[in-house]
Motif scaffolding. Structure first.
Motif, PDB file in Angstrom:
ATOM      1  N   GLY A 238       0.854  -1.171   0.000  1.00 45.68           N
ATOM      2  CA  GLY A 238       0.000   0.000   0.000  1.00 45.68           C
ATOM      3  C   GLY A 238       0.898   1.231   0.000  1.00 45.68           C
ATOM      4  O   GLY A 238       1.988   1.219  -0.571  1.00 45.68           O
TER       5      GLY A 238
ATOM      6  N   ARG B 188      -2.385   6.929   4.857  1.00 46.63           N
ATOM      7  CA  ARG B 188      -2.160   5.493   4.680  1.00 46.63           C
ATOM      8  C   ARG B 188      -3.234   4.922   3.754  1.00 46.63           C
ATOM      9  O   ARG B 188      -4.414   5.258   3.877  1.00 46.63           O
ATOM     10  CB  ARG B 188      -2.188   4.756   6.016  1.00 46.63           C
ATOM     11  CG  ARG B 188      -1.866   3.263   5.898  1.00 46.63           C
ATOM     12  CD  ARG B 188      -1.889   2.580   7.245  1.00 46.63           C
ATOM     13  NE  ARG B 188      -0.859   3.062   8.133  1.00 46.63           N
ATOM     14  CZ  ARG B 188       0.413   2.644   8.100  1.00 46.63           C
ATOM     15  NH1 ARG B 188       0.804   1.762   7.198  1.00 46.63           N
ATOM     16  NH2 ARG B 188       1.281   3.118   8.977  1.00 46.63           N
ATOM     17  N   THR B 189      -2.795   4.070   2.821  1.00 44.28           N
ATOM     18  CA  THR B 189      -3.734   3.321   1.999  1.00 44.28           C
ATOM     19  C   THR B 189      -3.584   1.836   2.308  1.00 44.28           C
ATOM     20  O   THR B 189      -2.568   1.399   2.859  1.00 44.28           O
ATOM     21  CB  THR B 189      -3.487   3.532   0.489  1.00 44.28           C
ATOM     22  OG1 THR B 189      -2.333   2.786   0.073  1.00 44.28           O
ATOM     23  CG2 THR B 189      -3.282   5.009   0.159  1.00 44.28           C
ATOM     24  N   GLY B 190      -4.596   1.063   1.927  1.00 41.22           N
ATOM     25  CA  GLY B 190      -4.492  -0.375   2.018  1.00 41.22           C
ATOM     26  C   GLY B 190      -3.709  -0.929   0.837  1.00 41.22           C
ATOM     27  O   GLY B 190      -3.332  -0.194  -0.081  1.00 41.22           O
TER      28      GLY B 190
ATOM     29  N   VAL C  87      -7.303   4.718   3.721  1.00 38.67           N
ATOM     30  CA  VAL C  87      -7.995   4.265   4.929  1.00 38.67           C
ATOM     31  C   VAL C  87      -7.851   5.258   6.085  1.00 38.67           C
ATOM     32  O   VAL C  87      -8.661   5.238   7.016  1.00 38.67           O
ATOM     33  CB  VAL C  87      -7.498   2.878   5.377  1.00 38.67           C
ATOM     34  CG1 VAL C  87      -7.859   1.829   4.333  1.00 38.67           C
ATOM     35  CG2 VAL C  87      -5.996   2.874   5.638  1.00 38.67           C
TER      36      VAL C  87
END
Length: 209
Positions: free
Chosen positions: A27, A49-51, A57
């Motif tokens: 991610g 933050r990304t998944g 997210v």
């Protein structure tokens, strides 16, 4: 733990810059700083933050200037966005003193309006334009196929969060057209989908440049 990658953009619309440290191995995790001299001089620090699928997210943003500070946090929980905000001092007084209109309140009055948004966009930040490009692989996608997205748009320096419709269209050769209701720009990206040139807003620079 120190992050392995760094990106730096010079602003073209107003005196300013963006510096981002990131880790894109699982991610994306990034924290960065945006500096701008207008509409009032301010510093904006963010953490995002990304998944693994590229969907955002969590985003934390804090903006501050002379006599004021604001913060906002967006967290995706069970498919819905939770938005919390804070405010100290008087941003409106600083804006009005320099001839600008007063700002909206930080945060979002109705987070349900953000339902279906997979991306967060931070005003004036090329890094955040990179998030949907990377999530959809648009830097190498079929030319001319447009993607209309609903995003959670964080205005700066007010940190008001609104729903916005944006359109991303791959043009080939690592170029992607970004459009909103009243604006359009052809972004140039690197091979990993990070924006290199955002005409009229910012251009990435390196030590060699």
């Amino acid at each position: 733990m120190p992050l392995p990658s760094v990106l730096f953009w010079e602003r073209k619309d107003v005196p300013g810059a963006e510096h981002a440290l990131l880790d894109a191995r699982d991610g994306l995790y990034a924290h960065g700083t945006v500096l701008a001299a207008a509409p009032v001089p301010f510093t904006c620090r963010y953490e995002a933050r990304t998944g693994p699928d590229g969907a955002t997210v969590r985003v934390d943003v804090r903006a501050e200037g002379a006599g004021w500070a604001r913060g906002v946090r967006l967290e995706l929980a069970s498919g819905r966005w939770r938005v919390t905000a804070s405010e100290q001092g008087d941003l409106d007084a600083a804006l009005v003193a320099t001839g600008h209109a007063s700002a909206g309140l930080p945060g979002c009055a109705d987070p349900d309006l953000l339902f279906g948004a997979f991306d967060v966009d931070l005003g004036g930040s090329p890094l955040f334009n990179s998030l949907p490009i990377r999530r959809l692989g648009l830097e190498s996608a079929t030319d001319g196929v447009s993607h209309r997205l609903s995003v959670a748009f964080v205005l700066v320096p007010s940190l008001e969060v609104v729903q916005a419709d944006q359109i991303y269209t791959p043009l080939g050769d690592n170029r992607v057209r970004f459009a909103s209701e009243t604006f359009s720009a052809d972004l140039t990206c690197d091979g990993d989908g990070f924006v290199v040139d955002y005409p009229g807003l910012a251009r990435r620079v390196t030590a060699a440049s």
